[in-house]
Enzyme design. Sequence first.
Site, short mmCIF file in Angstrom:
data_model
loop_
_atom_site.label_atom_id
_atom_site.label_comp_id
_atom_site.label_asym_id
_atom_site.label_seq_id
_atom_site.Cartn_x
_atom_site.Cartn_y
_atom_site.Cartn_z
N GLU A 265 0.83 -1.21 0.00
CA GLU A 265 0.00 0.00 0.00
C GLU A 265 0.87 1.26 0.00
O GLU A 265 1.88 1.33 0.68
CB GLU A 265 -0.88 -0.02 1.25
CG GLU A 265 -1.79 1.18 1.43
CD GLU A 265 -2.51 1.16 2.76
OE1 GLU A 265 -3.49 1.91 2.90
OE2 GLU A 265 -2.11 0.40 3.66
N LYS A 322 -9.79 2.23 -2.74
CA LYS A 322 -10.22 1.67 -1.46
C LYS A 322 -11.60 2.18 -1.09
O LYS A 322 -11.86 3.39 -1.13
CB LYS A 322 -9.22 2.02 -0.36
CG LYS A 322 -9.51 1.37 0.98
CD LYS A 322 -8.42 1.70 1.98
CE LYS A 322 -8.68 1.01 3.32
NZ LYS A 322 -7.65 1.35 4.33
N CYS A 375 -5.35 -2.84 2.93
CA CYS A 375 -5.16 -2.75 4.37
C CYS A 375 -6.37 -3.26 5.15
O CYS A 375 -6.70 -4.44 5.13
CB CYS A 375 -4.80 -1.31 4.75
SG CYS A 375 -4.26 -1.12 6.47
#
Length: 500
Positions: A265, A322, A375
């Site tokens: 990330e 995301k 994540c």
Amino acid sequence: MRAAAHCPVWLAGFSAFGLGAFLSLSLAPLHILWSLPLAFGGIGVLALWARSAVQGAAIGFLAGLGYFSFGLSWIVEPFQIDAARYAWMAPFALVFLAAGLALFWALAFGLAVRWAQGGRRLVLLIALWALVEFGRAYLFTGFPWAGFAQFWIDTPAARLLPFVGGQGVALLTLAVTLPLALLRHRPLLAVAPLLLVALAGYALLCRPSEPEMSPYLLRLVQPNAPQAEKWLPERRWDFVRRAIELSAVDGASGRAQPDLILWPETSVPQLLNDAEDTLSTISARVGGLPVLLGIQRRNQGRYFNSAVLLTGQGRVDQIYDKAHLVPFGEYVPFGNFMARFGIHGFAAQAGAGYTAGPGAVLMDLGIGQALPLICYEAVFARDVNAAPARPDMLIQITNDAWFGTRSGPYQHLVQARMRAAEQGLPMVRVANTGISAMIDPYGRIRENLPLGAAGAIDAYLPKPLAATLYSRTGDAPVFFLCILLALAAAKRRRGLVPRS
């Protein structure tokens, strides 16, 4: 129950907090599982002792406060990255988070004490406790971290995940352990729930076969950039150069050429809008092989935390933004207003922070269809179940440097392994500071890079298993089972344990 009946209120409260803290020892990285029967059994005794809904709620709250305060102690780590500005907030964040989550337990215990007596109270508590764990996982964006199924990841009980998911395993955990509170008065009733293990015999006793392996070789790159240095102008490009060196394809090295290279990330410390030269350099150094990496981007004044697939000459082929953002990390509610008071998300680019993407998408990586997770998204089973179609693999890119070096990264890894087992899909996990891992569709680690190490591993991708029961049904069956169990236990009838 006589001894419990004469227990002072202060001692009951202190015991509840201590038992909750003791229960947290079953979480990663310790996984001290013998704490489970002692902690849950003791909490069950206190639930039977309570003589009012207020006492019951207090016991649940204090047990939850002890459990979450110790189990989620890693939450103070992000505040140490810029200690001069944020360190003072760390204890408040831990206390308020633990107290907020403990309120869910308080609700379950208070209602159980109000609506039932004796052994029937324990049955009702099992159902209500499981239901408030659902609430913790789904309400207010959800926070299922430290769920009870996470205790079992390295035991045969994890083989139940493809059937009932994490919430189902949590319900079974309560059903097997809470009745131990009856051991003194009704020993047969106390051990009867252990028959649940026999009913799940196939999942518990049969060793899963080795998964078939695909011919695809993946290179997982872990640059190990400490969060305090990751964005420093004088250091940030050092970590990019390190990642390039770890990724480079060099025939003299003797390594086989991978089919896909993966970076973690935000591994490129600039906006995608300005990164054309950087991406071209990366692509050139890896011989034009596809690279999946994390980067931030701006679109129409909004910022996104993204995963992009690079093909030859650094061309961006696909983008995933995301969708499940971290509250107070990647955004702050009423962000632009709060920014006036100097309050921002830790990882936010602007006052309002990141913007959430449209939701789950599949990326065609040339080696199969992948569901990308960035994540925190791997914490949520429902986000994985939201995939528009069944993928061939799960891919998590993450920056666990935010979580420190103690329990946080290990607990995050456990949840990634659970998602793989629930779905019967391999999970490719690439973390900035670790733990990067190739996880098979049973949730087992095949290859990994340890926490705090820079390096790269080449690992073959396991093939997916057939669609699991949980991947087809999600949490709905277990949720409705809990409701039915609660309704049945709340009916007025004589308790199983005589009053003291």
